[in-house]
Design a protein around this motif. Structure first.
Motif, short mmCIF file in Angstrom:
data_model
loop_
_atom_site.label_atom_id
_atom_site.label_comp_id
_atom_site.label_asym_id
_atom_site.label_seq_id
_atom_site.Cartn_x
_atom_site.Cartn_y
_atom_site.Cartn_z
N THR A 298 101.55 85.74 150.03
CA THR A 298 102.60 85.44 149.05
C THR A 298 102.35 84.07 148.42
OG1 THR A 298 104.04 86.64 150.57
CG2 THR A 298 105.09 85.53 148.70
N GLN A 299 101.94 83.10 149.23
CA GLN A 299 101.61 81.78 148.70
C GLN A 299 100.53 81.89 147.62
OE1 GLN A 299 100.51 79.17 151.90
NE2 GLN A 299 102.63 78.84 152.57
N ASP A 300 99.47 82.64 147.94
CA ASP A 300 98.36 82.78 147.00
C ASP A 300 98.80 83.44 145.70
OD1 ASP A 300 96.77 81.57 148.82
OD2 ASP A 300 95.81 83.40 149.56
N ARG A 301 99.78 84.35 145.80
CA ARG A 301 100.26 85.00 144.58
C ARG A 301 101.16 84.08 143.77
NH1 ARG A 301 102.94 90.70 144.26
NH2 ARG A 301 102.85 90.09 142.06
N LEU A 302 101.92 83.24 144.48
CA LEU A 302 102.92 82.41 143.81
C LEU A 302 102.30 81.21 143.07
CD1 LEU A 302 105.99 82.12 143.40
CD2 LEU A 302 106.06 80.72 145.47
N ILE A 303 101.33 80.58 143.71
CA ILE A 303 100.76 79.33 143.17
C ILE A 303 100.33 79.44 141.71
CG2 ILE A 303 98.53 78.09 143.32
CD1 ILE A 303 100.30 76.56 144.95
N THR B 210 103.74 72.61 140.29
CA THR B 210 102.64 72.60 141.24
C THR B 210 102.37 71.20 141.76
OG1 THR B 210 101.67 74.37 139.90
CG2 THR B 210 100.29 73.44 141.62
N ALA B 211 102.41 70.23 140.85
CA ALA B 211 102.16 68.83 141.25
C ALA B 211 103.23 68.37 142.24
CB ALA B 211 102.15 67.93 140.00
N ASP B 212 104.51 68.62 141.94
CA ASP B 212 105.59 68.24 142.85
C ASP B 212 105.41 68.89 144.22
OD1 ASP B 212 106.78 66.70 140.97
OD2 ASP B 212 108.37 68.13 140.45
N GLU C 239 104.61 67.23 148.18
CA GLU C 239 105.51 67.38 149.32
C GLU C 239 104.88 68.10 150.51
OE1 GLU C 239 108.79 66.33 149.89
OE2 GLU C 239 108.36 65.06 148.17
N LEU C 240 103.87 68.91 150.26
CA LEU C 240 103.26 69.68 151.34
C LEU C 240 102.50 68.79 152.31
CD1 LEU C 240 101.80 72.85 149.52
CD2 LEU C 240 103.74 72.78 151.09
N GLU C 241 102.39 69.21 153.56
CA GLU C 241 101.50 68.54 154.51
C GLU C 241 100.07 68.63 153.99
OE1 GLU C 241 102.37 67.09 157.50
OE2 GLU C 241 104.45 67.42 156.95
N GLU C 242 99.24 67.64 154.36
CA GLU C 242 97.87 67.57 153.83
C GLU C 242 97.11 68.89 153.96
OE1 GLU C 242 95.70 64.27 155.45
OE2 GLU C 242 97.22 62.86 154.79
N ALA C 243 97.10 69.45 155.16
CA ALA C 243 96.31 70.65 155.40
C ALA C 243 96.81 71.81 154.54
CB ALA C 243 96.35 71.03 156.87
N ASP C 244 98.14 71.92 154.41
CA ASP C 244 98.72 72.99 153.60
C ASP C 244 98.38 72.83 152.13
OD1 ASP C 244 99.87 74.05 155.87
OD2 ASP C 244 101.71 72.89 155.63
N ALA C 245 98.37 71.58 151.66
CA ALA C 245 98.05 71.31 150.26
C ALA C 245 96.61 71.72 149.97
CB ALA C 245 98.27 69.83 149.94
N VAL C 246 95.70 71.35 150.87
CA VAL C 246 94.29 71.70 150.69
C VAL C 246 94.14 73.22 150.60
CG1 VAL C 246 92.02 71.71 151.82
CG2 VAL C 246 93.41 69.63 151.80
N GLU C 247 94.85 73.92 151.47
CA GLU C 247 94.79 75.38 151.48
C GLU C 247 95.32 75.96 150.17
OE1 GLU C 247 96.69 78.59 154.41
OE2 GLU C 247 95.92 76.80 155.42
N ALA C 248 96.41 75.35 149.67
CA ALA C 248 97.06 75.87 148.47
C ALA C 248 96.17 75.76 147.24
CB ALA C 248 98.39 75.16 148.24
N VAL C 249 95.30 74.74 147.20
CA VAL C 249 94.49 74.54 145.99
C VAL C 249 93.10 75.15 146.10
CG1 VAL C 249 95.72 72.40 145.48
CG2 VAL C 249 93.53 72.29 146.70
N GLU C 250 92.83 75.76 147.25
CA GLU C 250 91.51 76.33 147.53
C GLU C 250 90.93 77.13 146.36
OE1 GLU C 250 90.62 77.36 152.17
OE2 GLU C 250 91.83 78.75 150.96
N ASP C 251 91.76 78.08 145.88
CA ASP C 251 91.24 78.99 144.86
C ASP C 251 91.62 78.59 143.44
OD1 ASP C 251 90.25 80.54 146.95
OD2 ASP C 251 92.18 81.58 147.16
#
Lengths: 455, 455
Positions: free
Chosen positions: A54-59, A67-69, A73-85
């Motif tokens: 769901t995260q991958d679909r929403l981003i 997206t910037a906001d 706010e996300l934890e570092e590891a989560d932010a890295v994961e979110a921008v992967e693709d």
């Protein structure tokens, strides 16, 4: 109007579910609206509660600014994961929109080649680049380059007009900094002073020349201490020539304080990885917990070796084995009390070397009194239970001795570690347990040996 | 220009000595100058470093405003001591000069008859009186009544003029609050929005209607959590009718965060009085440390009672006593790791009930893996040392079992205490030690009993 209480946080999960359902029925507009209606701090939590798919679909559905906001706010590891693709071009736009310090942190967490590609693509890379050279845990690593500095000679009116022009882009809202002709920091002006000053007043007349500042290489813990001590919502960062190069704001410091506290609590409990939560992956937990547990096992094995010298004594009087753990355990507990008090005092910056002798003296006295109290209680209890006054005396005296030692060691070890510039929280409990275990057994069985024929 | 680093704090003691010397040669002006030249946060520290006699001499020499600043910064007990001999009239003036919330705190710490006399003498008692009815650890107890509220319809220009008139007396500088005709809070305006708005704009056009607020009876820990979560430097406090009655500022919350953290760390280490420092008077320390040490001694005595059932076993195989403490100690250590992680997660507000089952499952797995690792190391070590594979097996398996139990109990107890609205930090370690001690002995000696003829 938002009321933020424990109840409200329970909604996080419910909203995450609504978003998931909206995406399932392909109502992307509703999914985005559900997220963006929230306060940005809550957005991160809701996003966190979504499953990966769901995260991958929403981003990709979110606009650049949301997206910037979210990434801030996300934890570092989560932010890295979110921008992967995320495509480089889009991510560069997002990074431009982020606070420079947050953008720098995220870039630092990405693979070097991806980071360089992004920096090349970014428009505001000049705001971020200077931040990349400082370690994360220093003032330079915490600061943002987004602040307002004015030259000496500017009037209050000019300052307000300048603020009107650039204001909305700058996230350090409450202070303006004043520099001389060589860019050296010479004063600070509060927004309120600016508002209430007569329009023609030169800024150096209303500024406070007593600026509290830190240097870029200052440790983040010390920065937090200074800001807390002086109740600052922002602190300027200067280079070696006193030139203003950045500002650290209140919210970054709260994170530092929380991280440092978690680190202290974890280290005292022999958890070496302060990033762990009860939900961390199993192997990560084992990696961050097992090593110090094994070190502790090592010192316990040493204590066992001490006991092994009294095997024949134990064969003769098995009752001794019944009480041995009380002696070592309570010595360790008393020592932990001192470790906690010393670690906290050191963390709050309240310990000066000149106080150490009186503190040691006082803690020795407290240790003695606690030892006498616990020793008397257990001694009397042991006598009533087993009926042997000699056994009672051995247990009681061993407790007096071991609680005294525990108190002293628990006081001394953290301050010595601090003096050696090591972390007082991490190794203290291991040292203290080692001493109260091995020392406790030694005292106990030596005393027992003296009166063996009466036991 | 003030640089605030560890080095600077070392000067505190030197300045305290200079003040003492100045007073000794009756140079009162110099003594006062030495103090008042400092930042007010440092003034309190220097004052603290003076001996009682010097403090008593210095206090009457300070002007009302310096005294007020000093009392705001001192610890509660020190502030009470400092005003002990101050004439009522003078102290009333000082209280008038203090922030209302700080004045209320001090009045609350004084004997009731002295407090009433002072309130009668004070000019601004109406600002302080409403604050006295709230418990210290609630939003109402933290808030100040000194804030700026404007009616809907006020223009930006009028707001700025109002600010010019009242500004310097108000210590909540960065936000203005907007009320409707019935005094209900309807919005918030930042100083920056005010400055950059066109002068004729009505304030409700630039205000943010999404105000994050708390109610007066909200617990201080929850207030800190909300302010941290949303990065707020101030939060409005409302009554049951949504009327704005006060504001809590950033500096008060930092104190709350620090106090709550100290409490958690102390409680986990069985220190029940969170006000203790290594320098606290001996009897105060004993009072705040001995009770939980005795509770722990009680559970240790229970564990000893468990061991006593195996006295004949120990008589036969004294070697068993050598390893018993490793089994209980490492079970306790593993459990403490979980207690620390759970207490911290709960303190940060990151635990929701729905997460408990997956966390328990995960921690059981971690406990098992850690048990297998420690059990294998100690088991192999025991075999190499003592040469008896059965003894090694007993020790190893007992460790597997006890670390598994320790991990589960260390996870479960804090969340159950939290659910019962008790403090997870205070009782968790006692429970966990009780279970890992008694349980560890039971498993160890039961296993030993099964293979006794081989030992």
């Amino acid at each position: 109007m938002t009321q933020s209480t424990a109840e409200q946080r329970e909604n996080i999960y419910a909203i995450a579910q609504e978003i998931t359902q909206a995406l399932r029925r392909n109502d992307t507009a509703e999914a985005v609206r559900l997220l963006t209606d929230l306060h940005y701090a809550d957005q991160a939590d809701v996003f966190d509660a979504l499953d990966d798919e769901t995260q991958d679909r929403l981003i990709p559905l979110l606009d650049i600014s949301t997206t910037a906001d979210l990434l801030e706010e996300l934890e570092e590891a989560d932010a890295v994961e979110a921008v992967e693709d995320m495509p480089t071009e889009r991510l560069a736009d997002v990074l431009d929109e982020m606070e420079p310090d947050e953008a720098a942190d995220l870039l630092g967490d990405l693979p070097p080649e991806q980071a360089s590609a992004l920096l090349e693509e970014m428009e505001d890379s000049d705001e971020v680049l200077p931040l990349l050279k400082y370690p994360d845990d220093t003032a330079g690593g915490l600061m943002t380059t987004s602040f307002i500095a004015l030259r000496r000679g500017t009037t209050a009116q000019e300052a307000i007009e300048y603020l009107r022009a650039v204001g909305p882009d700058v996230d350090v809202p409450y202070y303006l900094y004043v520099e001389d002709e060589t860019d050296r920091l010479i004063g600070i002006v509060g927004m309120r002073e600016l508002v209430v000053a007569a329009p023609e007043t030169p800024i150096e007349r209303i500024m406070d020349p007593d600026v509290i500042y830190v240097r870029a290489d200052e440790d983040q813990e010390e920065v937090a201490r200074v800001m807390t001590r002086y109740d600052l919502t922002a602190i300027p960062v200067v280079d070696d020539d006193m030139r203003l190069i950045g500002v650290i704001t209140y919210d970054d410091i709260l994170d530092v304080v929380e991280d440092e506290v978690t680190e202290d609590i974890y280290h005292m409990a022999n958890v070496s990885d302060a990033e762990l939560t009860p939900e961390s992956p199993v192997w990560q937990q084992v990696r961050g917990r097992l090593p110090w547990l094994l070190v502790n096992t090592g010192t316990a094995a040493f204590a066992s070796w001490v006991v092994s010298h009294y095997e024949s004594t134990i064969s003769e009087v098995a009752a001794l084995a019944i009480f041995q753990s009380i002696v070592t355990g309570q010595g360790g507990n008393a020592g932990s009390q001192n470790v906690a008090m010393m670690v906290r005092t050191i963390a709050l910056g309240d310990l000066e070397s000149r106080q150490m002798l009186p503190i040691l003296y006082r803690q020795a006295l407290v240790g003695l009194i606690q030892g006498l109290a616990v020793g008397a209680v257990v001694g009397v209890g042991a006598y009533l239970w087993r009926g042997n006054p000699y056994l009672a005396l051995v247990v009681g005296l061993a407790l007096v001795g071991n609680l005294f030692i525990g108190g002293l060691i628990g006081t001394l070890v953290p301050s010595v570690l601090k003096w050696l510039k090591l972390d007082p929280a991490l190794a203290s409990s291991v040292f203290v347990t080692a001493v109260t275990d091995a020392g406790g057994f030694f005292i106990y069985y030596t005393l027992a040996g003296l009166v063996l024929r009466h036991l």
